[in-house]
Enzyme design. Structure first.
Site, PDB file in Angstrom:
ATOM      1  N   VAL A  46      34.998  38.874  45.019  1.00 40.40           N
ATOM      2  CA  VAL A  46      34.052  37.799  44.722  1.00 40.40           C
ATOM      3  C   VAL A  46      33.391  38.047  43.366  1.00 40.40           C
ATOM      4  O   VAL A  46      33.163  37.107  42.594  1.00 40.40           O
ATOM      5  CB  VAL A  46      32.987  37.670  45.837  1.00 40.40           C
ATOM      6  CG1 VAL A  46      31.937  36.623  45.467  1.00 40.40           C
ATOM      7  CG2 VAL A  46      33.644  37.308  47.171  1.00 40.40           C
ATOM      8  N   CYS A  47      33.116  39.306  43.062  1.00 39.51           N
ATOM      9  CA  CYS A  47      32.389  39.655  41.831  1.00 39.51           C
ATOM     10  C   CYS A  47      33.008  39.057  40.562  1.00 39.51           C
ATOM     11  O   CYS A  47      32.287  38.457  39.758  1.00 39.51           O
ATOM     12  CB  CYS A  47      32.243  41.168  41.704  1.00 39.51           C
ATOM     13  SG  CYS A  47      31.348  41.929  43.078  1.00 39.51           S
ATOM     14  N   PRO A  48      34.326  39.187  40.342  1.00 36.49           N
ATOM     15  CA  PRO A  48      34.859  38.619  39.100  1.00 36.49           C
ATOM     16  C   PRO A  48      34.758  37.095  39.036  1.00 36.49           C
ATOM     17  O   PRO A  48      34.614  36.532  37.951  1.00 36.49           O
ATOM     18  CB  PRO A  48      36.324  39.088  39.080  1.00 36.49           C
ATOM     19  CG  PRO A  48      36.645  39.444  40.483  1.00 36.49           C
ATOM     20  CD  PRO A  48      35.354  39.908  41.101  1.00 36.49           C
ATOM     21  N   LEU A  51      31.084  36.540  37.897  1.00 36.85           N
ATOM     22  CA  LEU A  51      30.878  36.958  36.510  1.00 36.85           C
ATOM     23  C   LEU A  51      31.613  36.029  35.548  1.00 36.85           C
ATOM     24  O   LEU A  51      31.103  35.705  34.470  1.00 36.85           O
ATOM     25  CB  LEU A  51      31.325  38.406  36.329  1.00 36.85           C
ATOM     26  CG  LEU A  51      30.494  39.437  37.100  1.00 36.85           C
ATOM     27  CD1 LEU A  51      31.191  40.794  37.102  1.00 36.85           C
ATOM     28  CD2 LEU A  51      29.095  39.551  36.538  1.00 36.85           C
TER      29      LEU A  51
END
Length: 187
Positions: A46-48, A51
């Site tokens: 999920v993080c990328p 970001l």
């Protein structure tokens, strides 16, 4: 304890930004709006997407006078490696702060102590270093940079228009409210 309307604590961390390692402290945030965008870890799922979404909105954030600081408990070296290996992360032009000791993450009361990871959380900080907005989601729920922009615009509007507040879903140019005794029960 709520961190809303509290001043950010002093910090000093290494970061990766625009191909360089730099040092960032709370002094770098003075006089500017800032977003501290905490996420659990580099090289995840999920993080990328989050970001990358912020990277897609970065130019508009810059026009609003907002600096973005992505923060995880990875090192600044890991941030560079991720930036070099991921097409999505390579779009990032804002600072990626390494917080391997977790000190900065703890300053924002945002550490999952049992895992040594930051929660997925966003903090909007005004030019005086005061936290104006916080969003925290579960690990599997990504955030939306469009809504972050809306919240920043609302925070900036309220800061420059004392006595006015922005209602739900407020967007720039829409009507605000001026709380008063006459307004009680009429909304």
């Amino acid at each position: 304890m709520s961190l809303i309307n509290t001043k950010i604590k002093p910090f000093k961390n290494q970061a990766f930004k625009n191909g360089e390692f730099i040092e960032i402290t709370e002094k770098d945030t003075e006089g500017r709006w800032s977003v501290f965008f905490f996420y659990p870890a580099d090289f995840t799922f999920v993080c990328p997407t989050e970001l990358g979404d912020v990277a897609d909105h970065y130019e508009e954030l810059q026009k609003l006078g907002v600096d973005v600081y992505a923060v995880s408990t990875d090192t600044h070296f890991t941030h560079k490696a991720w930036h070099s290996s991921s097409e999505t992360i390579a779009k990032i032009k804002y600072a990626m702060i390494g917080d391997p000791t977790g000190a900065l993450t703890r300053n924002f009361d945002n550490m999952r102590e049992d895992e040594g990871l930051a929660d997925r959380a966003t903090f909007v900080v005004d030019p005086q270093g005061i936290i104006q907005a916080i969003e925290v989601t579960a690990e599997g729920i990504g955030r939306d940079a469009s809504d972050l922009l809306r919240k920043i615009k609302a925070a900036q509007y309220v800061a420059s228009h004392p006595g006015e507040v922005c209602p739900a879903k407020w967007k720039e140019g829409e009507a605000t409210l001026a709380p008063s005794l006459d307004l009680v029960g009429k909304i």
